[in-house]
Design a protein around this motif. Structure first.
Motif, PDB file in Angstrom:
ATOM      1  N   UNK A   1       0.748  -1.391   0.170  1.00  0.00           N
ATOM      2  CA  UNK A   1      -0.210   0.051   0.107  1.00  0.00           C
ATOM      3  C   UNK A   1       0.694   1.322   0.085  1.00  0.00           C
ATOM      4  N   UNK A   2       1.938   1.208   0.793  1.00  0.00           N
ATOM      5  CA  UNK A   2       2.652   2.476   1.032  1.00  0.00           C
ATOM      6  C   UNK A   2       3.363   2.628  -0.406  1.00  0.00           C
TER       7      UNK A   2
ATOM      8  N   UNK B   1      -8.569  -5.333   2.064  1.00  0.00           N
ATOM      9  CA  UNK B   1      -9.962  -5.407   1.599  1.00  0.00           C
ATOM     10  C   UNK B   1     -10.490  -3.871   1.358  1.00  0.00           C
ATOM     11  N   UNK B   2     -11.151  -3.840   0.531  1.00  0.00           N
ATOM     12  CA  UNK B   2     -11.584  -2.307   0.328  1.00  0.00           C
ATOM     13  C   UNK B   2     -12.391  -2.057  -1.015  1.00  0.00           C
ATOM     14  N   UNK B   3     -12.190  -0.869  -1.534  1.00  0.00           N
ATOM     15  CA  UNK B   3     -12.718  -0.207  -2.686  1.00  0.00           C
ATOM     16  C   UNK B   3     -11.981  -0.985  -3.860  1.00  0.00           C
ATOM     17  N   UNK B   4     -12.856  -1.373  -4.789  1.00  0.00           N
ATOM     18  CA  UNK B   4     -12.404  -2.148  -5.782  1.00  0.00           C
ATOM     19  C   UNK B   4     -11.274  -1.479  -6.841  1.00  0.00           C
ATOM     20  N   UNK B   5     -11.590  -0.176  -6.806  1.00  0.00           N
ATOM     21  CA  UNK B   5     -10.522   0.429  -7.768  1.00  0.00           C
ATOM     22  C   UNK B   5      -8.980   0.672  -7.246  1.00  0.00           C
ATOM     23  N   UNK B   6      -9.171   0.419  -5.753  1.00  0.00           N
ATOM     24  CA  UNK B   6      -7.728   0.706  -5.205  1.00  0.00           C
ATOM     25  C   UNK B   6      -7.022  -0.627  -4.960  1.00  0.00           C
ATOM     26  N   UNK B   7      -7.927  -1.735  -4.939  1.00  0.00           N
ATOM     27  CA  UNK B   7      -7.363  -2.924  -4.622  1.00  0.00           C
ATOM     28  C   UNK B   7      -7.000  -3.542  -6.049  1.00  0.00           C
ATOM     29  N   UNK B   8      -7.596  -2.967  -7.184  1.00  0.00           N
ATOM     30  CA  UNK B   8      -7.089  -3.587  -8.566  1.00  0.00           C
ATOM     31  C   UNK B   8      -5.677  -2.665  -8.721  1.00  0.00           C
ATOM     32  N   UNK B   9      -5.668  -1.733  -8.241  1.00  0.00           N
ATOM     33  CA  UNK B   9      -4.281  -0.761  -8.398  1.00  0.00           C
ATOM     34  C   UNK B   9      -3.158  -1.556  -7.735  1.00  0.00           C
ATOM     35  N   UNK B  10      -3.481  -2.048  -6.409  1.00  0.00           N
ATOM     36  CA  UNK B  10      -2.401  -2.734  -5.752  1.00  0.00           C
ATOM     37  C   UNK B  10      -2.167  -4.096  -6.448  1.00  0.00           C
ATOM     38  N   UNK B  11      -3.215  -4.893  -7.094  1.00  0.00           N
ATOM     39  CA  UNK B  11      -2.769  -6.035  -7.707  1.00  0.00           C
ATOM     40  C   UNK B  11      -2.236  -5.932  -9.015  1.00  0.00           C
ATOM     41  N   UNK B  12      -2.290  -4.899  -9.677  1.00  0.00           N
ATOM     42  CA  UNK B  12      -1.389  -4.561 -10.812  1.00  0.00           C
ATOM     43  C   UNK B  12      -0.048  -4.014 -10.522  1.00  0.00           C
ATOM     44  N   UNK B  13       0.378  -3.690  -9.379  1.00  0.00           N
ATOM     45  CA  UNK B  13       1.530  -2.952  -9.117  1.00  0.00           C
ATOM     46  C   UNK B  13       2.661  -4.264  -8.978  1.00  0.00           C
ATOM     47  N   UNK B  14       3.816  -3.774  -9.654  1.00  0.00           N
ATOM     48  CA  UNK B  14       4.906  -4.859  -9.841  1.00  0.00           C
ATOM     49  C   UNK B  14       5.134  -5.664  -8.531  1.00  0.00           C
ATOM     50  N   UNK B  15       5.082  -4.680  -7.310  1.00  0.00           N
ATOM     51  CA  UNK B  15       5.533  -5.334  -6.036  1.00  0.00           C
ATOM     52  C   UNK B  15       4.670  -6.480  -5.703  1.00  0.00           C
ATOM     53  N   UNK B  16       3.372  -6.599  -6.294  1.00  0.00           N
ATOM     54  CA  UNK B  16       2.304  -7.560  -5.569  1.00  0.00           C
ATOM     55  C   UNK B  16       2.756  -8.828  -6.076  1.00  0.00           C
ATOM     56  N   UNK B  17       3.527  -8.888  -7.059  1.00  0.00           N
ATOM     57  CA  UNK B  17       4.106 -10.370  -7.544  1.00  0.00           C
ATOM     58  C   UNK B  17       5.074 -10.979  -6.630  1.00  0.00           C
ATOM     59  N   UNK B  18       5.887 -10.061  -5.707  1.00  0.00           N
ATOM     60  CA  UNK B  18       6.860 -10.572  -4.813  1.00  0.00           C
ATOM     61  C   UNK B  18       6.098 -10.997  -3.626  1.00  0.00           C
ATOM     62  N   UNK B  19       5.043 -10.494  -3.482  1.00  0.00           N
ATOM     63  CA  UNK B  19       4.203 -10.448  -2.196  1.00  0.00           C
ATOM     64  C   UNK B  19       3.234 -11.597  -1.955  1.00  0.00           C
ATOM     65  N   UNK B  20       2.918 -11.981  -3.191  1.00  0.00           N
ATOM     66  CA  UNK B  20       1.689 -13.029  -3.512  1.00  0.00           C
ATOM     67  C   UNK B  20       1.838 -14.320  -2.727  1.00  0.00           C
TER      68      UNK B  20
END
Length: 438
Positions: free
Chosen positions: A149-150, A293-312
């Motif tokens: 998130x940060x 959890x939360x707003x769909x637009x923000x969650x999708x923004x996090x999901x598409x961030x490159x760092x998410x791949x490292x944290x999944x």
């Protein structure tokens, strides 16, 4: 003349060829079995084991599984004990992990034969449990959720948060250092003990990435204090475009009657938070995971961030999380809901069994704790079995390790954190210590 004891030691290859050890090698791996053989050979040289008993000694020396982690009976009374792996998984979650441990359809749509969404069922279960959330994702722990998130919302921008929420989360790790490591700049508001809504308003500007609320779960400030609740902040931020992110920490999905002061995901999102973060392996009672959890637009923004791949998370975590959410009440929830009268009855029965076996034992009242940084000022009444203080160490070193605690010159085995089905194993462990050490 005497025979050289080294001539009596069975050869390594001879022992490894024994059918019983060959079978153990197939189950545990040749390396582990060979090391056990070498240890037994050394004991034969020392005169501790007869040469003819070598195979039995090796089998007794082998671990039950190839890994080094050992099952432990948690008799500390700390329900979510970080040093003991936090939440014990439910039987349903364990079965789900076993089922997912092989080849699975984790990213395959079996109907089309094409790649499918990862963790869709676990996410659906999470959204059913927290209907105030539009979308969700899962990462490997709550610190990872906060870092994601940060980075996505605050990198090169400011994150606004109260000074009293710049907490240390354990083992020397501190929230402000974690946030700054992502490239975000911190804008601290208020004083350590008091913060007002105007402090947040005055800190907003074109460089604000998000306002962050962090639940100080492992400590409490008393006296001349003031805090701004999520609902107040959400109303003040409405129309500014600045997202409100709340890290509630402990993983409660909804309000819990035993823990009235502990924040939960449903209430936090319903109060207006745009994103809420929590742990999966604390009060939720599931595997180690970070929940967003939360707003769909923000969650999708996090999901598409490159760092998410490292944290999944992996397939077994997704399986355990889904089973925890959909299955029967997990052990942590059962322990929180345990009836004090039942705990006392268990303590009396266990103490009576130990006294009959010659152990100085007694049933006593004893408070337990939530643990995992949750509800630090909310003791849970319960019961324990009191033993002489010298039992503490040998219980930890037994074939079935039992971790209790020493208090007021006695070893206490607190039963809130011990599943009722483990009482027999607990009694056997204590009686074995009595036979061997007293």
């Amino acid at each position: 003349m005497t025979t050289d004891p080294r001539r009596q030691v069975p050869r390594t290859d001879t022992l490894l060829a024994d059918p019983r050890l060959a079978g153990a090698g197939e189950r545990l791996g040749r390396v582990l079995v060979k090391r056990a053989v070498q240890r037994v050979q050394q004991r034969i040289r020392a005169g501790e084991v007869a040469p003819g008993a070598a195979v039995d000694a090796v089998l007794a020396d082998l671990p039950p599984v190839a890994g080094s982690l050992r099952p432990v009976l948690n008799a500390t009374g700390v329900v979510v004990h970080t040093n003991l792996g936090r939440a014990p998984l439910s039987a349903a979650a364990v079965e789900a992990v076993v089922a997912a441990s092989g080849t699975t359809d984790v990213e395959l749509d079996l109907r089309t034969g094409r790649r499918g969404p990862r963790g869709e069922a676990a996410i659906a279960a999470l959204l059913e449990a927290v209907p105030a959330a539009e979308a969700a994702l899962v990462v490997n722990n709550c610190a990872a959720a906060l870092a994601l998130v940060a980075t996505a919302l605050g990198q090169g921008r400011e994150l606004v948060l109260a000074r009293g929420e710049l907490v240390e989360i354990g083992d020397g790790f501190r929230i402000p250092e974690l946030l700054e490591s992502t490239g975000a700049r911190l804008r601290e508001v208020g004083a350590t003990n008091r913060v007002a809504l105007a402090d947040y308003r005055d800190a907003l500007g074109p460089g604000t990435g998000a306002v962050l609320k962090v639940h100080p779960s492992n400590f409490v400030v008393r006296g001349f204090i003031r805090a701004v609740e999520v609902g107040e902040l959400a109303a003040a931020l409405q129309g500014t475009g600045v997202p409100l992110v709340a890290d509630v920490g402990s993983g409660l999905l909804r309000p819990h009657p035993v823990l009235p002061d502990e924040p939960d995901l449903q209430t936090t999102l319903a109060a207006g938070a745009d994103l809420a973060l929590a742990s999966g392996d604390k009060l939720l009672g599931g595997p180690q995971a970070g929940l967003v959890l939360g707003r769909a637009e923000l969650v999708q923004r996090l999901r598409r961030h490159p760092l998410y791949r490292a944290f999944r998370v992996d397939k077994t975590t997704l399986a355990a999380l889904e089973a925890t959410l959909r299955g029967p009440l997990p052990p942590v929830q059962q322990m929180l809901a345990a009836d004090v009268a039942d705990l006392r009855e268990r303590a009396r029965a266990l103490a009576g069994r130990l006294v009959a076996g010659g152990v100085a034992a007694d049933a006593v009242d004893a408070d337990s704790r939530v643990g995992g940084g949750g509800a630090p000022e909310h003791p849970l009444p319960g019961a324990a079995v009191s033993l002489p203080p010298e039992f503490a160490e040998p219980l930890r070193l037994g074939a079935t390790p039992v971790v209790g605690y020493v208090e007021d010159g006695r070893t206490l085995l607190n039963l809130r954190s011990v599943p009722p089905g483990a009482d027999d194993a607990l009694a056997d462990a204590v009686l074995e210590v009595a036979r061997r050490w007293t």
